[in-house]
Motif scaffolding. Sequence first.
Motif, short mmCIF file in Angstrom:
data_model
loop_
_atom_site.label_atom_id
_atom_site.label_comp_id
_atom_site.label_asym_id
_atom_site.label_seq_id
_atom_site.Cartn_x
_atom_site.Cartn_y
_atom_site.Cartn_z
N VAL A 1 25.91 -1.37 34.38
CA VAL A 1 27.25 -0.65 34.21
C VAL A 1 28.65 -1.81 33.85
O VAL A 1 29.67 -1.77 34.13
CB VAL A 1 27.87 0.29 34.92
N LEU A 2 27.93 -2.63 33.06
CA LEU A 2 29.36 -3.50 32.21
C LEU A 2 30.00 -2.40 31.55
O LEU A 2 29.34 -2.65 30.51
CB LEU A 2 28.81 -4.85 32.53
N ASP A 3 31.32 -3.61 31.04
CA ASP A 3 31.73 -3.15 29.81
C ASP A 3 31.14 -3.47 28.88
O ASP A 3 30.68 -4.28 28.94
CB ASP A 3 33.43 -4.16 30.36
N ALA A 4 31.69 -3.09 27.56
CA ALA A 4 30.97 -3.12 26.69
C ALA A 4 31.50 -4.51 26.43
O ALA A 4 30.54 -4.82 25.27
CB ALA A 4 31.46 -2.18 25.89
N VAL A 5 32.55 -5.28 26.27
CA VAL A 5 32.97 -6.41 26.08
C VAL A 5 31.62 -7.73 26.92
O VAL A 5 31.27 -8.99 26.28
CB VAL A 5 34.56 -7.20 26.38
N VAL B 1 28.52 -7.08 27.78
CA VAL B 1 27.28 -6.66 26.94
C VAL B 1 27.54 -7.43 26.53
O VAL B 1 26.61 -8.12 26.04
CB VAL B 1 26.83 -5.02 26.54
N ALA B 2 28.96 -7.22 25.27
CA ALA B 2 27.94 -8.01 23.56
C ALA B 2 28.44 -9.52 24.35
O ALA B 2 27.38 -9.75 23.47
CB ALA B 2 29.70 -7.96 23.25
N ALA B 3 28.91 -10.20 24.79
CA ALA B 3 28.97 -11.46 25.15
C ALA B 3 27.75 -11.78 25.64
O ALA B 3 27.07 -13.18 25.10
CB ALA B 3 30.14 -11.98 26.50
N ASP C 1 21.62 -14.00 22.09
CA ASP C 1 21.01 -14.15 20.79
C ASP C 1 20.64 -15.34 20.24
O ASP C 1 20.19 -15.88 19.00
CB ASP C 1 21.29 -12.74 20.09
N ALA C 2 21.87 -15.95 20.55
CA ALA C 2 22.18 -17.37 20.38
C ALA C 2 20.16 -18.26 19.71
O ALA C 2 20.38 -19.29 19.08
CB ALA C 2 22.73 -18.16 20.70
N ALA C 3 19.54 -18.31 20.65
CA ALA C 3 18.13 -19.33 20.73
C ALA C 3 17.31 -18.38 20.05
O ALA C 3 16.43 -18.90 19.33
CB ALA C 3 17.66 -18.89 22.20
N ASN C 4 17.36 -17.38 19.18
CA ASN C 4 16.48 -16.81 18.16
C ASN C 4 16.12 -17.07 17.40
O ASN C 4 17.74 -17.45 16.49
CB ASN C 4 16.64 -15.38 18.41
N PRO D 1 19.23 -15.48 14.28
CA PRO D 1 19.28 -14.62 15.55
C PRO D 1 19.62 -13.80 15.00
O PRO D 1 19.65 -13.42 12.93
CB PRO D 1 21.24 -15.59 15.84
N LEU D 2 19.87 -12.69 15.49
CA LEU D 2 19.98 -11.03 14.90
C LEU D 2 21.28 -11.44 13.96
O LEU D 2 21.43 -10.86 13.21
CB LEU D 2 20.27 -10.42 16.05
N GLY D 3 21.86 -11.91 14.44
CA GLY D 3 23.78 -11.99 13.94
C GLY D 3 24.78 -11.00 14.30
O GLY D 3 24.55 -10.07 14.94
N ASP D 4 25.85 -11.40 14.14
CA ASP D 4 26.82 -9.87 14.67
C ASP D 4 27.35 -8.31 14.14
O ASP D 4 26.60 -7.38 14.97
CB ASP D 4 28.48 -10.67 14.42
#
Length: 310
Positions: A259-263, A265-267, A273-276, A279-282
């Motif tokens: 139940v994290l805030d969307a901000v 979760v996005a962070a 993703d930075a290690a992929n 990366p997927l990208g924004d």
Amino acid sequence: MSVHDTVQARAARAYARRGWPVFPCVPGGKVPLLRDGFHGASCDADTVAQWWRVEPRANVGLVPGRSAHAHDGAPGTLLVLDVDGPLGRATAAALGVPDDGPAAATGRPDGGEHRYFWLPREYRGAPLVVGNRALGPGLDVRHARGYVVAPPSRHPSGARYQWVRHGRPRPLPPAVLTRLLAPPAVASTVGADRPATAAPTAVQPISAQRRSVGLWPAGAAALRRAAAYVARMPHGLADGHGRNATAWRLAAVLTHGFVLDAVDVAAALAAWDAANVPPLGDAARARILDNARRYGARPVARAVTGARAA
């Protein structure tokens, strides 16, 4: 109408006036926003109004077994049977549970509902308190040691809880009450007692205003558990090697399980993703996060918090 006078706020005040103790839950979820969880539920008009002024979109939690409710002049409380879809309805029918009394649709895609019954305050001279337990497959009980989310709250699926039948709650059928009060050796055939509802905290910034009225929406412990979960997920994934599927699962669990805030979760998703490679990208992460928010409320996500609500 004030921006703070939401349908949830009006309902919470109305329930409190009826003598039904309420408390705020996270908007669109079941996690209590009070520091002491559902134990802090109240009927005090000023307290309830203050909670929803601070968090107008909060869902409405209700503790049935602490309510004041009379039947034919006899004092009692509410007891709620949580009927989970077709399986729960079949169990309820087999036990002879009436289906024509007050009930609220829960918003579950399979048609779950909460059926409200009256329970005497005493049984054979002793206070009657029923724990969280199952009466059978898909049929759970909420009384004084647990809680339900009440209309017009919003279910994690996006649908609203809503009353589908009104009226005076009738007494719980004697046969069902006998089954509930059976000793563990007998009751084990239909489900053992469950522990009282835990009170994990929601994860949002703590403000002085929130703290001053007893709302406790920040949880360092929850953030630590979420961070540990992210660390266990596969890292450094390439396109076509589970990268998108892992991102979706991560977003769904962080959103609906922790139940994290969307901000937040996005962070967390961006850091993972930075290690992929690549990366997927924004843009891709934003699409995945939106999809997970809409459709990711799955049992595997809910199990992460250990919350016990209906």
